[in-house]
Design a protein around this motif. Sequence first.
Motif, PDB file in Angstrom:
ATOM      1  N   GLU A  97      14.008   6.450  52.318  1.00  0.00           N
ATOM      2  CA  GLU A  97      15.148   7.383  51.997  1.00  0.00           C
ATOM      3  C   GLU A  97      14.667   7.500  50.515  1.00  0.00           C
ATOM      4  O   GLU A  97      14.433   6.594  49.728  1.00  0.00           O
ATOM      5  CB  GLU A  97      16.274   6.605  51.847  1.00  0.00           C
ATOM      6  CG  GLU A  97      16.981   6.110  53.274  1.00  0.00           C
ATOM      7  CD  GLU A  97      18.169   5.272  53.025  1.00  0.00           C
ATOM      8  OE1 GLU A  97      18.761   5.154  51.765  1.00  0.00           O
ATOM      9  OE2 GLU A  97      18.807   5.105  54.067  1.00  0.00           O
ATOM     10  N   PRO A  98      14.710   8.997  50.239  1.00  0.00           N
ATOM     11  CA  PRO A  98      14.594   9.346  48.754  1.00  0.00           C
ATOM     12  C   PRO A  98      15.531   8.934  47.790  1.00  0.00           C
ATOM     13  O   PRO A  98      16.875   8.855  48.595  1.00  0.00           O
ATOM     14  CB  PRO A  98      14.297  10.972  48.997  1.00  0.00           C
ATOM     15  CG  PRO A  98      15.201  11.228  50.018  1.00  0.00           C
ATOM     16  CD  PRO A  98      14.851  10.074  50.977  1.00  0.00           C
ATOM     17  N   VAL A  99      15.585   8.810  46.649  1.00  0.00           N
ATOM     18  CA  VAL A  99      16.457   8.530  45.651  1.00  0.00           C
ATOM     19  C   VAL A  99      17.243   9.934  45.491  1.00  0.00           C
ATOM     20  O   VAL A  99      16.802  10.957  45.586  1.00  0.00           O
ATOM     21  CB  VAL A  99      15.952   7.893  44.538  1.00  0.00           C
ATOM     22  CG1 VAL A  99      15.184   6.426  44.610  1.00  0.00           C
ATOM     23  CG2 VAL A  99      15.130   8.754  43.824  1.00  0.00           C
ATOM     24  N   THR A 100      18.503   9.716  45.277  1.00  0.00           N
ATOM     25  CA  THR A 100      19.381  10.899  45.184  1.00  0.00           C
ATOM     26  C   THR A 100      19.890  11.077  43.673  1.00  0.00           C
ATOM     27  O   THR A 100      20.407  12.124  43.229  1.00  0.00           O
ATOM     28  CB  THR A 100      20.675  10.860  46.010  1.00  0.00           C
ATOM     29  OG1 THR A 100      21.381   9.564  45.603  1.00  0.00           O
ATOM     30  CG2 THR A 100      20.225  10.746  47.346  1.00  0.00           C
ATOM     31  N   GLU A 101      19.383  10.273  42.542  1.00  0.00           N
ATOM     32  CA  GLU A 101      19.629  10.392  41.302  1.00  0.00           C
ATOM     33  C   GLU A 101      18.453  10.304  40.543  1.00  0.00           C
ATOM     34  O   GLU A 101      17.416   9.523  40.823  1.00  0.00           O
ATOM     35  CB  GLU A 101      20.439   9.321  40.750  1.00  0.00           C
ATOM     36  CG  GLU A 101      21.876   8.992  41.685  1.00  0.00           C
ATOM     37  CD  GLU A 101      22.899  10.153  41.327  1.00  0.00           C
ATOM     38  OE1 GLU A 101      22.722  10.848  40.155  1.00  0.00           O
ATOM     39  OE2 GLU A 101      23.849  10.450  42.144  1.00  0.00           O
ATOM     40  N   LEU A 102      18.591  11.294  39.685  1.00  0.00           N
ATOM     41  CA  LEU A 102      17.214  11.460  38.856  1.00  0.00           C
ATOM     42  C   LEU A 102      16.809  10.177  38.207  1.00  0.00           C
ATOM     43  O   LEU A 102      15.683   9.749  38.043  1.00  0.00           O
ATOM     44  CB  LEU A 102      17.351  12.581  37.766  1.00  0.00           C
ATOM     45  CG  LEU A 102      16.232  12.930  36.843  1.00  0.00           C
ATOM     46  CD1 LEU A 102      15.000  13.253  37.794  1.00  0.00           C
ATOM     47  CD2 LEU A 102      16.650  13.974  36.168  1.00  0.00           C
ATOM     48  N   PHE A 103      17.880   9.379  37.440  1.00  0.00           N
ATOM     49  CA  PHE A 103      17.466   8.079  36.844  1.00  0.00           C
ATOM     50  C   PHE A 103      16.889   7.284  37.697  1.00  0.00           C
ATOM     51  O   PHE A 103      16.432   5.981  37.261  1.00  0.00           O
ATOM     52  CB  PHE A 103      18.634   7.736  35.971  1.00  0.00           C
ATOM     53  CG  PHE A 103      19.869   7.528  36.982  1.00  0.00           C
ATOM     54  CD1 PHE A 103      19.988   6.223  37.643  1.00  0.00           C
ATOM     55  CD2 PHE A 103      20.904   8.311  37.018  1.00  0.00           C
ATOM     56  CE1 PHE A 103      21.177   5.874  38.165  1.00  0.00           C
ATOM     57  CE2 PHE A 103      22.164   8.037  37.738  1.00  0.00           C
ATOM     58  CZ  PHE A 103      22.184   6.623  38.576  1.00  0.00           C
ATOM     59  N   ASP A 104      17.176   7.195  39.110  1.00  0.00           N
ATOM     60  CA  ASP A 104      16.376   6.217  39.929  1.00  0.00           C
ATOM     61  C   ASP A 104      15.019   6.432  40.536  1.00  0.00           C
ATOM     62  O   ASP A 104      14.504   5.612  40.890  1.00  0.00           O
ATOM     63  CB  ASP A 104      17.332   6.189  41.375  1.00  0.00           C
ATOM     64  CG  ASP A 104      18.627   5.479  41.103  1.00  0.00           C
ATOM     65  OD1 ASP A 104      18.919   4.608  40.411  1.00  0.00           O
ATOM     66  OD2 ASP A 104      19.352   6.047  42.012  1.00  0.00           O
ATOM     67  N   SER A 156      21.195  18.747  26.774  1.00  0.00           N
ATOM     68  CA  SER A 156      21.125  17.622  27.756  1.00  0.00           C
ATOM     69  C   SER A 156      20.626  18.010  29.007  1.00  0.00           C
ATOM     70  O   SER A 156      19.922  17.389  29.636  1.00  0.00           O
ATOM     71  CB  SER A 156      22.761  17.148  27.809  1.00  0.00           C
ATOM     72  OG  SER A 156      22.680  16.420  28.740  1.00  0.00           O
ATOM     73  N   TYR A 157      21.261  19.383  29.449  1.00  0.00           N
ATOM     74  CA  TYR A 157      20.440  19.948  31.005  1.00  0.00           C
ATOM     75  C   TYR A 157      19.274  20.274  30.575  1.00  0.00           C
ATOM     76  O   TYR A 157      18.387  19.893  31.788  1.00  0.00           O
ATOM     77  CB  TYR A 157      21.409  21.101  31.389  1.00  0.00           C
ATOM     78  CG  TYR A 157      22.652  20.676  31.620  1.00  0.00           C
ATOM     79  CD1 TYR A 157      22.865  19.628  32.933  1.00  0.00           C
ATOM     80  CD2 TYR A 157      23.880  21.386  31.180  1.00  0.00           C
ATOM     81  CE1 TYR A 157      24.358  19.120  33.131  1.00  0.00           C
ATOM     82  CE2 TYR A 157      25.366  20.751  31.587  1.00  0.00           C
ATOM     83  CZ  TYR A 157      25.234  19.800  32.575  1.00  0.00           C
ATOM     84  OH  TYR A 157      26.496  19.543  33.135  1.00  0.00           O
ATOM     85  N   ALA A 158      18.410  20.761  29.466  1.00  0.00           N
ATOM     86  CA  ALA A 158      17.459  20.817  29.580  1.00  0.00           C
ATOM     87  C   ALA A 158      16.455  19.559  29.523  1.00  0.00           C
ATOM     88  O   ALA A 158      15.329  19.542  30.061  1.00  0.00           O
ATOM     89  CB  ALA A 158      17.005  21.592  28.023  1.00  0.00           C
ATOM     90  N   LEU A 159      17.036  18.673  28.738  1.00  0.00           N
ATOM     91  CA  LEU A 159      16.285  17.382  28.762  1.00  0.00           C
ATOM     92  C   LEU A 159      16.222  16.970  30.263  1.00  0.00           C
ATOM     93  O   LEU A 159      15.264  16.605  30.724  1.00  0.00           O
ATOM     94  CB  LEU A 159      17.119  16.263  28.193  1.00  0.00           C
ATOM     95  CG  LEU A 159      16.445  15.038  28.025  1.00  0.00           C
ATOM     96  CD1 LEU A 159      15.171  14.708  27.565  1.00  0.00           C
ATOM     97  CD2 LEU A 159      17.463  14.017  27.164  1.00  0.00           C
ATOM     98  N   LEU A 164      12.963  16.062  35.217  1.00  0.00           N
ATOM     99  CA  LEU A 164      12.693  16.495  36.703  1.00  0.00           C
ATOM    100  C   LEU A 164      11.416  16.826  37.030  1.00  0.00           C
ATOM    101  O   LEU A 164      10.569  16.557  37.682  1.00  0.00           O
ATOM    102  CB  LEU A 164      13.686  17.552  36.999  1.00  0.00           C
ATOM    103  CG  LEU A 164      14.094  17.860  38.384  1.00  0.00           C
ATOM    104  CD1 LEU A 164      14.837  16.610  39.211  1.00  0.00           C
ATOM    105  CD2 LEU A 164      14.779  19.094  38.773  1.00  0.00           C
ATOM    106  N   SER A 165      10.866  17.428  35.841  1.00  0.00           N
ATOM    107  CA  SER A 165       9.288  18.172  35.730  1.00  0.00           C
ATOM    108  C   SER A 165       8.452  16.942  35.747  1.00  0.00           C
ATOM    109  O   SER A 165       7.469  16.939  36.463  1.00  0.00           O
ATOM    110  CB  SER A 165       9.000  18.949  34.740  1.00  0.00           C
ATOM    111  OG  SER A 165       9.818  20.049  34.917  1.00  0.00           O
TER     112      SER A 165
END
Length: 186
Positions: A97-104, A156-159, A164-165
């Motif tokens: 399963e892939p993680v669904t939250e970026l921080f994970d 914050s969204y830019a960060l 994500l990159s």
Amino acid sequence: MGKPDRPDLPLAEWIVLALVAERPSHGFAIAALTAEGAEIGEFWYISRPMVYRSITRLVERELITPVGAEESDRGPQRMIHAATRSAKTTVGRWLAEPVTELFDVRAELTCKLLLLQRRGTSPARLVERQRVVIDEIEESLRVKEDAAGDHIARASYALRLEQLSAARRFLDAVDVDATQPAVTTG
């Protein structure tokens, strides 16, 4: 909250369960793998007391069971535990399963990739599925960034988009053809 087909476990317990699912083991051997700077502990450190607490919880949930003991030069016998058949299946699903939250991405995804490598399993399917999830997260973040009303929110969204990159670069660096297992301890 867990999915209906699998238990809701903290990451430490998933890691301990995955290691026991590889082959029957005792807490001391698992703690050696999850110690600071060790194979798993380099990315997600689990203290020795937390390993033993996780084993207790996994036994209580009937995901692992004691199967014997091993003599120790350094203290009492070491209880050997094995994963149940259903727990092995559950671990296999969790690892896919892939993680669904970026921080994970940093902890959970990295540990899943390490555990797949230990099993000699290609991470290709997980990496492919993770890319899809990252694309979905990016789309959502871009919409929120465009709708943000103030500089702090946009920043914050830019960060998060930069993070994500970085996650994408991480996935690009994963060798999906590498399936040789790491050295395991007994």
